[in-house]
Write an enzyme that holds these catalytic residues in place. Structure first.
Site, mmCIF file in Angstrom:
data_model
loop_
_atom_site.group_PDB
_atom_site.id
_atom_site.type_symbol
_atom_site.label_atom_id
_atom_site.label_comp_id
_atom_site.label_asym_id
_atom_site.label_seq_id
_atom_site.Cartn_x
_atom_site.Cartn_y
_atom_site.Cartn_z
ATOM 1 C CG ASP A 166 0.977 18.163 21.234
ATOM 2 O OD1 ASP A 166 0.307 18.918 21.339
ATOM 3 O OD2 ASP A 166 1.994 17.820 22.145
ATOM 4 C CD GLU A 396 -1.116 15.149 29.700
ATOM 5 O OE1 GLU A 396 -0.373 14.213 30.200
ATOM 6 O OE2 GLU A 396 -0.750 15.854 28.751
#
Ligand code: DGY
Length: 429
Positions: A166, A396
């Site tokens: 992102d 993550e």
């Protein structure tokens, strides 16, 4: 944390089950409460080890939400959940089960090949596999029709979220040029789940939202979006994954006796591999993005520019150059391959895709290195990836210099990679 392999595997299984919603898996509860496209596909690799049927179901659920034009969306909003922004009311894509309006890296093909190859009795999964091959090939056709309308052999991304990376530095210049006048007021939810210093900035979010609004105003008409998009970037990592998956699909189609499909996909993949050379950036000594609006290469040395390892043939000089870069980065940041060149002034070891290491990308690099005959470097990456797990569990992402756990916890695709690393990759297959 210091876990031995048996305990690690048990922990990974626990996380896969914890996040399992029956026919799809959420990346982690809270931060990402729906089904994400590439998360889901890579998760299937881990699920297959414990329950092959469940792994096939994961892919089938995703593909059941393919758009009529062929796109497989990046999020499927199976259930209502207030904890995420932007939800279905922002996207307004009009799908029967709401989905987002953009896509994500095409790992489906490469995962499909792995599941097929690992199936004990391939005749039992033949029908399921055929249906998935056709769906994936239709998705790939969509890419080349809608994201490469001039037939250059390279597809463009219309939103940074499509890359999966992102807030990579790769998008900084192109994103800064996206107009934000007229964006509707909104409230971010991600920073209620995760420390804001580990997430994209407000400046970036405003532009993410502006792009969603822009495409929504165009009715999510993929035949028109590419040429009108205020953000149009060709990413070497994204294209390499797509081409690698295209070869994988072609091999499965061939194994299933669908020679017409196989030949078509092989031919296209071969033509597109040759076009990757357009993205070689001599100043950086690696591949880099191309801004299709300006026609210029982007001077950003990110992990995306190392992923072409997935498509380079053995012995290729560029493959050796990329492997050397990986080794140089690991010498500075030993906990996994970092997402941005650690020598770059924009490197930030905590902030999402601007430095942290991600095990799914490490997995893809290992695959590419092995394919290129560089098993010793692949082993180094594997060891560096496992060091993150040993120290911090299934997070993550990780600080590449300290191994600190960052972002969401009990993370599904990281758990899946642990399974993959411990059960398959360690055996060198
Ligand atoms: C998010 O919301 O952070 C996702 O990465 C978008 O897909």
């Amino acid at each position: 944390m210091n876990m031995n392999p048996t305990v690690m595997l048990q922990e990974a299984e626990r996380i896969l089950k914890l996040n399992d919603k029956g026919v799809y898996t959420v990346p982690t509860h809270g931060l990402y409460p729906f089904q994400w496209n590439w998360d889901s596909c890579l998760t299937a690799l881990g699920q297959f080890h414990f329950d092959p049927n469940r792994a096939w179901v994961e892919l089938e659920t995703l593909v059941a939400h393919q758009w009529p034009d062929g796109m497989v969306p990046h999020i499927v909003f199976h259930q209502h959940d207030e904890g995420y922004f932007p939800g279905p009311g922002v996207w307004k894509t009009g799908r029967p089960v709401p989905t987002s309006g953009i896509t994500q890296p095409a790992v489906l093909g490469l995962v499909l090949e792995q599941l097929y190859e690992r199936s004990a009795d391939q005749s039992l999964v033949r029908g399921r596999c055929e249906a998935l091959v056709y769906a994936a090939a239709r998705w790939h056709d969509w890419f080349y029709r809608c994201r490469d309308p001039e037939g250059t052999g390279l597809v463009a991304l219309l939103h940074p979220w499509e890359s999966g990376r992102d807030n990579s530095c790769d998008w900084d210049a192109a994103l800064a040029a996206v107009p934000v006048d007229g964006i509707e007021p909104y409230v971010r939810k991600d920073i209620t789940h995760v420390d804001p210093s580990e997430r994209p900035t407000q400046f970036e979010y405003d532009r993410y939202v502006a792009l969603v609004q822009c495409y929504r105003q165009m009715g999510w008409d993929n035949e028109r979006l590419h040429d009108a998009a205020p953000f149009r970037v060709v990413d070497p990592g994204f294209n390499a994954i797509l081409i690698h998956s295209e070869f994988a699909l072609a091999r499965v189609a061939q194994a299933l006796g669908h020679d017409d499909v196989a030949e078509r996909l092989f031919a296209r993949a071969q033509r597109c591999v040759a076009q990757m050379e357009q993205l070689w950036n001599p100043a950086l000594g690696q591949y880099s993005c191309l801004d299709r609006r300006s026609g210029c290469l982007v001077n950003s040395a990110s992990i995306g520019g190392l992923l072409p390892l997935l498509v380079l043939p053995q012995g290729h000089e560029r493959a050796h150059a990329l492997a050397r870069r990986i080794q140089d980065w690991l010498a500075i940041a030993p906990f996994g391959v970092c997402s941005m060149d650690p020598n770059d002034s924009r490197f930030d070891g905590r902030r999402y895709w601007r430095g942290p290491s991600w095990l799914v990308v490490n997995y893809l690099l290992i695959k590419g290195l092995r394919q290129g005959g560089m098993g010793a470097v692949a082993k180094q990456v594997l060891k560096a990836s496992m060091a993150c797990i040993e120290q911090s569990g299934c997070s993550e992402y990780y600080h590449p210099m300290t191994g600190e756990a960052l972002g969401g916890g009990t993370f599904t695709w990281t758990a899946a990679m642990v399974v993959e690393f411990l059960t398959v990759q360690n055996q060198g297959s």
